[in-house]
Design an enzyme around this catalytic site. Structure first.
Site, PDB file in Angstrom:
ATOM      1  N   ARG A  22       0.871  -1.633   0.169  1.00 40.80           N
ATOM      2  CA  ARG A  22       0.021  -0.265  -0.246  1.00 40.80           C
ATOM      3  C   ARG A  22       1.099   1.391  -0.173  1.00 40.80           C
ATOM      4  O   ARG A  22       2.016   1.636   0.979  1.00 40.80           O
ATOM      5  CB  ARG A  22      -1.092  -0.125   1.320  1.00 40.80           C
ATOM      6  CG  ARG A  22      -1.777  -1.232   1.076  1.00 40.80           C
ATOM      7  CD  ARG A  22      -3.090  -0.336   0.375  1.00 40.80           C
ATOM      8  NE  ARG A  22      -4.109  -1.121   0.195  1.00 40.80           N
ATOM      9  CZ  ARG A  22      -5.391  -1.289  -1.050  1.00 40.80           C
ATOM     10  NH1 ARG A  22      -5.684  -0.259  -1.817  1.00 40.80           N
ATOM     11  NH2 ARG A  22      -6.189  -2.546  -1.399  1.00 40.80           N
ATOM     12  N   CYS A  87      -8.575  -9.463 -14.395  1.00 42.93           N
ATOM     13  CA  CYS A  87      -7.107  -9.440 -13.133  1.00 42.93           C
ATOM     14  C   CYS A  87      -6.468  -9.954 -13.947  1.00 42.93           C
ATOM     15  O   CYS A  87      -4.783 -10.441 -14.286  1.00 42.93           O
ATOM     16  CB  CYS A  87      -7.840 -10.237 -12.368  1.00 42.93           C
ATOM     17  SG  CYS A  87      -8.042 -10.842 -11.425  1.00 42.93           S
ATOM     18  N   GLY A 120     -10.736  -3.761   0.235  1.00 45.86           N
ATOM     19  CA  GLY A 120     -12.053  -4.819   0.577  1.00 45.86           C
ATOM     20  C   GLY A 120     -12.404  -5.622  -0.086  1.00 45.86           C
ATOM     21  O   GLY A 120     -11.840  -5.569  -1.471  1.00 45.86           O
ATOM     22  N   ARG A 193      -9.764 -15.008  10.815  1.00 48.50           N
ATOM     23  CA  ARG A 193     -11.950 -14.524  10.860  1.00 48.50           C
ATOM     24  C   ARG A 193     -11.995 -15.219   9.236  1.00 48.50           C
ATOM     25  O   ARG A 193     -11.680 -15.311   8.070  1.00 48.50           O
ATOM     26  CB  ARG A 193     -12.077 -13.568  11.009  1.00 48.50           C
ATOM     27  CG  ARG A 193     -11.354 -12.360   9.989  1.00 48.50           C
ATOM     28  CD  ARG A 193     -11.890 -11.011  10.790  1.00 48.50           C
ATOM     29  NE  ARG A 193     -11.044  -9.584   9.686  1.00 48.50           N
ATOM     30  CZ  ARG A 193     -11.715  -9.353   8.894  1.00 48.50           C
ATOM     31  NH1 ARG A 193     -12.945  -9.321   8.596  1.00 48.50           N
ATOM     32  NH2 ARG A 193     -10.857  -8.401   7.944  1.00 48.50           N
ATOM     33  N   CYS A 204      -7.243 -15.558   1.471  1.00 50.26           N
ATOM     34  CA  CYS A 204      -7.376 -14.990   0.364  1.00 50.26           C
ATOM     35  C   CYS A 204      -6.381 -13.546   0.216  1.00 50.26           C
ATOM     36  O   CYS A 204      -6.075 -13.118   1.354  1.00 50.26           O
ATOM     37  CB  CYS A 204      -9.116 -14.037   1.251  1.00 50.26           C
ATOM     38  SG  CYS A 204     -10.378 -14.636   1.318  1.00 50.26           S
ATOM     39  N   CYS A 205      -6.055 -13.253  -0.861  1.00 53.27           N
ATOM     40  CA  CYS A 205      -5.308 -12.286  -1.559  1.00 53.27           C
ATOM     41  C   CYS A 205      -5.860 -11.191  -0.856  1.00 53.27           C
ATOM     42  O   CYS A 205      -6.608 -10.478  -0.763  1.00 53.27           O
ATOM     43  CB  CYS A 205      -5.077 -12.994  -2.915  1.00 53.27           C
ATOM     44  SG  CYS A 205      -5.293 -11.290  -4.275  1.00 53.27           S
TER      45      CYS A 205
END
Lengths: 384, 136
Positions: A22, A87, A120, A193, A204-205
């Site tokens: 990020r 993608c 998200g 979670r 999950c990526c």
């Protein structure tokens, strides 16, 4: 049905990356530019000698972002094509660059990609789509549906699926470009979670930002461009497909791995090799289940066996079919426009023998596979 | 009058929004059926398609319990998302209602259920949405 007439041999002669992660202080153009500068330096070919560029990205950042990015390197007037293919946007840009060179139109081409993305869950449809009422437009829920069905049909264990992430993190811990470098145990992965059962967060990526670039050059012009032949990696196959009815239709679980098979068979035929010749693989592991189903669709393992192979360590760096050697989407993250070219970067780095602590032993053939919404699939085969 | 979430996929048959039928297109040349609208056959590209009413039930091909919803999701969290295989062939994704998480099983028979859904704070946004529930 598909016809391909490759012409000249084409080589990847330079690769570059901007770290994945990020970067709130950097624009899309910053991420892309750094990767391009890296790739150009690696190739030894100056920007002023590049006759064409293809840029993959998905999220809207204004028009002609490829042009504004490369304008920073100098206004040379070359054609620049912006590519959106979900993608597979980055790998589609690479595919176009390959065909531009092999066909003889260009001697050299630049393929690059970058992404700035919100956090998200990722959706595919527009905001006013009826899908928002129905609740099915959710990438990871799509993977969860496939995962549940796969576990039901094959007896795959939750631990074997978690092992895909454990392996990804181990590989990424040796990769300075990775978004996620912490290592996890199977228990850590399973106890993170739940996002959409049975997918947990660490399966999950992350949606990440980053940039990647590759410079391609025709084999018969390597010397003219002063390329170091010992580091040039040949593109033995470049396949791109969209949805194929294939007896299953478009109603089947989204992003079905069955779509990968036609692209894989095309690529193997084009390269004149089979899955038994493959030394390392980068596949679209947006979720753990994705990796298992893609390596089966690439015929590297029989249907329903990839989970067992993973549990046995066969897909680890030291296994007989190392998969996602740089950490894959699961640990690198997934900047849509950059991912496909990041896979090329890793494959080239491994085939050159320059992957440092994560180097696979003496690889000669590497496969890079990407898939995305619209059943877009790319399969590239690189050889030393 | 109630409004269908997508008139090309769900035709309401009553005026109270509780009855309706899923719509598909069947190729009169090769027999392939798809859910929702189509102009040409996905399998053979024939333009000879006819609209059909799809079965009101099927079997649960797969399911997931969505804990982190997509942006704009107007329903409860978590919710169950089910992929149901219809006897005509198509798979239809929709929310599964009236089923405890423990009772979910791949292969269980499911039946169509219609419910009104509104987007929070959006006047006039109510639509009748197709969902699945366990068959009795």
């Amino acid at each position: 049905m598909t016809q391909f007439r490759p012409g000249r041999d084409v080589y990847v002669v330079g690769v570059g990356l901007h770290a994945f992660g990020r970067f709130p202080d950097q624009s899309l153009s910053d991420l892309a530019r750094d990767a391009v500068v890296d790739a150009l330096q690696d190739s030894g070919i100056p920007w002023t000698a590049i006759p064409v560029a293809y840029f993959g990205h998905v999220y809207y950042q204004g028009m002609s972002v490829g042009e504004t990015t490369l304008a920073q390197l100098g206004l040379t007037g070359v054609p620049i094509i912006n590519v959106e293919n979900a993608c597979s946007s980055g790998s589609t840009a690479f595919w176009q660059a390959y065909w531009g060179v092999t066909s003889g139109v260009f001697d050299v081409a630049l393929a690059f990609g970058a992404e700035k993305v919100p956090g998200g869950p990722v959706t595919v449809t527009a905001e006013d789509s009826p899908a928002r009422y129905i609740g099915g437009d959710h990438m990871m829920a799509g993977y969860a549906l496939r995962m549940k069905r796969y576990m039901e049909e094959t007896g795959a264990t939750a631990a074997a699926l978690a092992q895909v992430t454990v392996k990804a993190r181990q590989n990424a811990a040796m990769n300075p470009y990775a978004h996620r470098k912490d290592t996890y145990s199977v228990e850590d992965v399973l106890n993170s979670r739940l996002i959409a059962d049975p997918l947990t967060l660490y399966q999950c990526c992350p949606t990440s930002e980053g940039g990647a670039a590759a410079v391609l050059c025709a084999g018969d012009t390597l010397d003219a461009y002063g390329v170091d032949r010992s580091r040039a990696i040949r593109i033995a196959a470049a396949a791109l497909t969209s949805g194929n009815y294939n007896g299953r239709g478009s109603d089947h679980s989204a992003f079905s791995p069955y779509r990968t098979e036609p692209a894989a068979l095309q690529a193997y035929e084009m390269a004149g090799i089979g899955p038994e010749d493959v030394d390392l693989v980068q596949v679209h592991d947006a979720a753990t289940i994705g990796e298992l189903q893609q390596i089966e669709a690439l015929h590297l393992f029989p249907y329903g066996e990839a989970w067992r192979a993973t549990a046995e360590g066969r897909t680890a760096l030291t296994g007989d079919v190392p998969v996602n050697t740089d950490g894959g989407l699961l640990a690198m993250g997934h900047p849509f426009g950059a991912t496909g070219i990041r896979m090329v970067h890793e494959t080239v780095t491994q085939l050159r023998g320059e992957a440092g602590p994560r180097q696979v032993e003496n690889p000669r053939v590497g496969v890079a596979q990407c898939s995305g919404a619209g059943d877009v699939t790319t399969v590239h085969i690189l050889t030393r | 009058m109630p409004v269908s979430v997508d008139e090309k996929c769900l035709r309401l048959t009553g005026d109270d929004g509780t009855s309706g039928t899923l719509l598909g297109m069947r190729c009169t040349e090769c027999g392939i059926v798809v859910f929702g609208p189509a102009t040409f056959c996905q399998s053979c590209s024939s333009p000879a398609l006819e609209e059909i009413e799809l079965a009101t039930g099927g079997v649960l091909y797969s399911y997931t319990i969505v804990r982190v919803p997509p942006p704009g999701w107007p329903g409860p969290v978590p919710y169950v998302l089910g992929e149901v295989e219809l006897p005509e062939g198509p798979h239809v994704l929709a929310e599964v209602i009236e089923c405890t998480h423990d009772a979910l099983q791949v292969g269980m028979p499911m039946t169509l259920a219609l419910q009104p859904v509104s987007m929070p704070d959006v006047p006039g946004s109510e639509r009748v949405v197709y969902k699945w529930r366990p068959a009795m």
